[in-house]
Design a protein around this motif. Structure first.
Motif, PDB file in Angstrom:
ATOM      1  N   SER A  11       0.973  -1.111  -0.105  1.00 55.45           N
ATOM      2  CA  SER A  11      -0.091  -0.257   0.154  1.00 55.45           C
ATOM      3  C   SER A  11       0.731   1.285  -0.135  1.00 55.45           C
ATOM      4  O   SER A  11       1.996   1.138   0.716  1.00 55.45           O
ATOM      5  CB  SER A  11      -0.988   0.072   1.229  1.00 55.45           C
ATOM      6  OG  SER A  11      -1.350   1.102   1.524  1.00 55.45           O
ATOM      7  N   THR A  12       0.672   2.210  -0.965  1.00 52.31           N
ATOM      8  CA  THR A  12       1.428   3.432  -0.970  1.00 52.31           C
ATOM      9  C   THR A  12       1.256   4.192   0.579  1.00 52.31           C
ATOM     10  O   THR A  12       2.285   4.878   0.945  1.00 52.31           O
ATOM     11  CB  THR A  12       1.079   4.544  -1.888  1.00 52.31           C
ATOM     12  OG1 THR A  12      -0.484   4.822  -1.828  1.00 52.31           O
ATOM     13  CG2 THR A  12       1.426   3.747  -3.370  1.00 52.31           C
ATOM     14  N   GLY A  38      -4.297  -2.681  -1.070  1.00 58.37           N
ATOM     15  CA  GLY A  38      -4.635  -1.490  -1.094  1.00 58.37           C
ATOM     16  C   GLY A  38      -5.746  -1.243   0.276  1.00 58.37           C
ATOM     17  O   GLY A  38      -6.562  -1.982   0.281  1.00 58.37           O
ATOM     18  N   TRP A  46      -9.033  -1.878  -0.924  1.00 57.21           N
ATOM     19  CA  TRP A  46      -9.234  -0.968  -2.043  1.00 57.21           C
ATOM     20  C   TRP A  46      -8.665  -1.721  -3.427  1.00 57.21           C
ATOM     21  O   TRP A  46      -7.494  -1.970  -3.556  1.00 57.21           O
ATOM     22  CB  TRP A  46      -8.595   0.483  -1.904  1.00 57.21           C
ATOM     23  CG  TRP A  46      -8.677   1.299  -3.244  1.00 57.21           C
ATOM     24  CD1 TRP A  46      -7.654   1.557  -4.042  1.00 57.21           C
ATOM     25  CD2 TRP A  46      -9.667   2.044  -3.478  1.00 57.21           C
ATOM     26  NE1 TRP A  46      -8.172   2.336  -4.946  1.00 57.21           N
ATOM     27  CE2 TRP A  46      -9.588   2.757  -4.760  1.00 57.21           C
ATOM     28  CE3 TRP A  46     -11.297   2.243  -2.805  1.00 57.21           C
ATOM     29  CZ2 TRP A  46     -10.553   3.849  -5.224  1.00 57.21           C
ATOM     30  CZ3 TRP A  46     -11.971   3.237  -3.187  1.00 57.21           C
ATOM     31  CH2 TRP A  46     -11.799   3.900  -4.433  1.00 57.21           C
ATOM     32  N   SER A  57       0.046   8.541  -2.730  1.00 50.86           N
ATOM     33  CA  SER A  57      -0.206   9.023  -1.283  1.00 50.86           C
ATOM     34  C   SER A  57       0.802  10.175  -1.135  1.00 50.86           C
ATOM     35  O   SER A  57       1.833  10.358  -1.629  1.00 50.86           O
ATOM     36  CB  SER A  57       0.366   8.109  -0.203  1.00 50.86           C
ATOM     37  OG  SER A  57      -0.283   6.813  -0.222  1.00 50.86           O
ATOM     38  N   ASN A  98     -15.305  12.114   1.155  1.00 51.11           N
ATOM     39  CA  ASN A  98     -14.341  11.903   0.307  1.00 51.11           C
ATOM     40  C   ASN A  98     -14.630  10.824  -0.972  1.00 51.11           C
ATOM     41  O   ASN A  98     -13.746  10.238  -1.546  1.00 51.11           O
ATOM     42  CB  ASN A  98     -13.113  11.233   1.157  1.00 51.11           C
ATOM     43  CG  ASN A  98     -13.586   9.834   1.608  1.00 51.11           C
ATOM     44  OD1 ASN A  98     -14.731   9.695   1.580  1.00 51.11           O
ATOM     45  ND2 ASN A  98     -12.486   9.069   2.123  1.00 51.11           N
ATOM     46  N   ASP A  99     -15.733  10.679  -1.147  1.00 50.85           N
ATOM     47  CA  ASP A  99     -15.983   9.859  -2.452  1.00 50.85           C
ATOM     48  C   ASP A  99     -16.224  10.720  -3.441  1.00 50.85           C
ATOM     49  O   ASP A  99     -17.051  11.747  -3.516  1.00 50.85           O
ATOM     50  CB  ASP A  99     -17.432   9.140  -2.260  1.00 50.85           C
ATOM     51  CG  ASP A  99     -17.059   7.839  -1.078  1.00 50.85           C
ATOM     52  OD1 ASP A  99     -15.935   7.753  -0.826  1.00 50.85           O
ATOM     53  OD2 ASP A  99     -17.974   7.186  -1.079  1.00 50.85           O
ATOM     54  N   LYS A 106     -18.783   5.099  -7.862  1.00 54.15           N
ATOM     55  CA  LYS A 106     -17.258   5.582  -7.235  1.00 54.15           C
ATOM     56  C   LYS A 106     -16.266   5.620  -8.441  1.00 54.15           C
ATOM     57  O   LYS A 106     -15.953   4.721  -8.851  1.00 54.15           O
ATOM     58  CB  LYS A 106     -17.009   5.011  -6.105  1.00 54.15           C
ATOM     59  CG  LYS A 106     -15.890   5.483  -5.347  1.00 54.15           C
ATOM     60  CD  LYS A 106     -16.068   5.364  -3.788  1.00 54.15           C
ATOM     61  CE  LYS A 106     -14.660   5.406  -3.204  1.00 54.15           C
ATOM     62  NZ  LYS A 106     -15.077   5.082  -1.710  1.00 54.15           N
ATOM     63  N   ILE A 110     -10.592   8.854  -1.080  1.00 54.95           N
ATOM     64  CA  ILE A 110      -9.431   9.584  -0.474  1.00 54.95           C
ATOM     65  C   ILE A 110      -9.374   8.872   0.818  1.00 54.95           C
ATOM     66  O   ILE A 110     -10.497   8.917   1.765  1.00 54.95           O
ATOM     67  CB  ILE A 110      -9.726  11.015  -0.611  1.00 54.95           C
ATOM     68  CG1 ILE A 110      -9.914  11.526  -1.762  1.00 54.95           C
ATOM     69  CG2 ILE A 110      -8.662  11.748   0.182  1.00 54.95           C
ATOM     70  CD1 ILE A 110     -10.568  12.951  -1.717  1.00 54.95           C
ATOM     71  N   GLY A 127      -4.298   9.616   0.883  1.00 52.93           N
ATOM     72  CA  GLY A 127      -4.089   8.351   0.044  1.00 52.93           C
ATOM     73  C   GLY A 127      -5.197   8.661  -0.920  1.00 52.93           C
ATOM     74  O   GLY A 127      -6.256   8.884  -0.556  1.00 52.93           O
ATOM     75  N   GLY A 129      -6.958   7.099  -4.524  1.00 54.21           N
ATOM     76  CA  GLY A 129      -6.919   6.127  -5.251  1.00 54.21           C
ATOM     77  C   GLY A 129      -7.947   6.467  -6.591  1.00 54.21           C
ATOM     78  O   GLY A 129      -9.187   6.739  -6.449  1.00 54.21           O
TER      79      GLY A 129
HETATM   80  C1  BTN Z   1     -11.927   4.756   0.162  1.00 53.95           C
HETATM   81  O1  BTN Z   1     -12.731   5.531  -0.546  1.00 53.95           O
HETATM   82  O2  BTN Z   1     -12.220   4.019   1.044  1.00 53.95           O
HETATM   83  C2  BTN Z   1     -10.589   5.211   0.110  1.00 53.95           C
HETATM   84  C3  BTN Z   1      -9.641   4.688  -0.774  1.00 53.95           C
HETATM   85  C4  BTN Z   1      -8.272   5.178  -0.848  1.00 53.95           C
HETATM   86  C5  BTN Z   1      -7.354   4.387  -1.855  1.00 53.95           C
HETATM   87  C6  BTN Z   1      -5.977   4.876  -1.708  1.00 53.95           C
HETATM   88  S1  BTN Z   1      -5.008   4.162  -3.170  1.00 53.95           S
HETATM   89  C7  BTN Z   1      -3.582   4.877  -2.793  1.00 53.95           C
HETATM   90  C8  BTN Z   1      -3.546   4.599  -1.203  1.00 53.95           C
HETATM   91  N1  BTN Z   1      -2.848   3.846  -0.631  1.00 53.95           N
HETATM   92  C9  BTN Z   1      -3.899   3.026  -0.215  1.00 53.95           C
HETATM   93  O3  BTN Z   1      -3.420   1.758   0.283  1.00 53.95           O
HETATM   94  N2  BTN Z   1      -5.067   3.577   0.140  1.00 53.95           N
HETATM   95  C10 BTN Z   1      -5.045   4.882  -0.676  1.00 53.95           C
END
Ligand code: BTN
Length: 240
Positions: A11-12, A38, A46, A57, A98-99, A106, A110, A127, A129
């Motif tokens: 995960s970043t 993720g 994710w 990130s 944050n969506d 979606k 974030i 973070g 995505g």
């Molecule tokens: C969400 O809507 O639940 C948030 C999702 C966030 C995903 C991003 S991808 C880059 C960063 N690294 C992760 O593991 N998660 C965030």
């Protein structure tokens, strides 16, 4: 910016936390082509397939207090909504907090995490995505997730999109640090899907039904229940 690129990571966010522990500067960005673990909000996973999306990130060190921390997620949401809308021509809606949605599905999430002492925030790790060139999603999310490709039929250059996102984020973040949240709030509200609508806020311990009035100066959602009482919502899943 100082960009740290990896082809494959868990995960970043995990990498970003490590870099913060090693003294990473503000503005350090971790980008990966694929994540094996993720992280989403509320302990969810994710979906981060190989080279389909933007998985990154941002490491920030703003001088803000705990009350203001939610504002940073909203600054990021505005930057993403603007960058993705400009690039794709698709209407991008923000669902608090944050969506980012296109046609109700979606397209971007974030996840904001803090490193903090009891009395002060040391770093904020945002973070991001973005589902860019996905043609398919796993069965469980196929009805609720979409990508720029699915919505427009086109492929997008991920590196170009990252540049657009960082450009938008940079000026909005600078404006936020100098002038506070007042400039961000109307921009956020312009993309908001929830305002004026009846929503259900599912929180860890309870659920509230009410009209979403907007956000306050701290980025907290204001929800008016049927008795007229206005609740401040700090964390919840919103169903519209
Ligand atoms: C969400 O809507 O639940 C948030 C999702 C966030 C995903 C991003 S991808 C880059 C960063 N690294 C992760 O593991 N998660 C965030």
């Amino acid at each position: 910016h100082h960009v740290v690129y990896h082809s494959l990571v868990t995960s970043t966010q995990v990498i970003a936390h490590q870099l913060v522990n090693e003294g990473a500067r503000e503005g350090t960005i971790v980008v990966a082509d694929e994540q094996t673990a993720g992280k989403g909000r509320l302990g969810r996973t994710w979906d981060s397939q190989h080279e389909t999306g933007i998985w990154m990130s941002l490491i920030l060190k703003p001088l803000v207090d705990f009350r203001q921390a939610p504002q940073l997620t909203l600054v990021a949401a505005v930057a993403l909504a603007r960058a993705l809308q400009n690039k794709s021509g698709q209407q991008i809606d923000i669902k608090w907090p944050n969506d980012l949605l296109v046609n109700g599905k979606k397209i971007c999430g974030i996840l904001t995490e803090l490193q903090a002492d009891p009395d002060r925030i040391k770093s904020v790790i945002i973070g991001i995505g973005v589902n860019v060139n996905h043609e398919h999603f796993p069965q469980e999310i196929t009805d609720i997730a979409t990508s720029l490709k699915k919505e427009s039929g086109k492929n997008f250059d991920r590196a170009e999109l990252i540049t657009d996102i960082l450009d938008e984020f940079s000026w909005l973040y600078e404006a936020y640090l100098t002038n506070g949240f007042s400039l961000i709030k109307p921009l956020w509200e312009a993309h908001s899907l929830s305002i004026g609508k009846k929503v259900i806020a599912r929180r860890a311990k309870d659920s509230l039904v009410g009209i979403a009035l907007g956000i306050n100066e701290n980025g907290v959602l204001l929800l008016q229940d049927e008795t007229g009482h206005v609740h401040e919502i700090y964390s919840a899943d919103i169903e519209i």
